[in-house]
Design an enzyme around this catalytic site. Sequence first.
Site: not given
Ligand code: CMP
Length: 139
Positions: A10, A50, A58, A86, A92, A103, A113, A116, A127
Amino acid sequence: ALERTFSIIKPDATRRNLTGAITARFEEAGLRVVASKRIQLSLAQAQEFYGVHKDRPFFGELTEFMVSEPIVVQVLEGENAIAKNRDVMGATNPADADAGTIRKDYALSIGENSVHGSDAPETAAQEIAFFFSGLELVG
Ligand code: CMP
């Protein structure tokens, strides 16, 4: 079984020059990079990718972040690649991530983070197809 999963490095990570360090984590875990490219997502592409999160509070923050800098999209292949990836990524939210995970070591927040990874075989296939043609996957 031999599986493929989809990964994104990312914007918070590409910005800090962590593409190589993160890719090394995948390789050290036995995952093979069978496709990789650095791209700049458009907002429309981020919103489509997404789409499953479009009603979440968010969503705006997430999609704006994903277009803020280039990303690196990759296909990783290996035994149980989806679960293995994972494990290597960690939770996450970096506050919940185990020691030694990407992470825990690199993520800045739950949004920024660093990586993905696909969560299931169906989403991995979707994907991968969103970003790559079959000819770009070289096992
Ligand atoms: P990802 O695996 O890319 O899939 C969805 C993304 O949403 C997740 O990783 C997080 O980076 C993001 N995400 C989830 N919860 C929140 C949150 N509360 N605020 C901002 N981003 C979020």
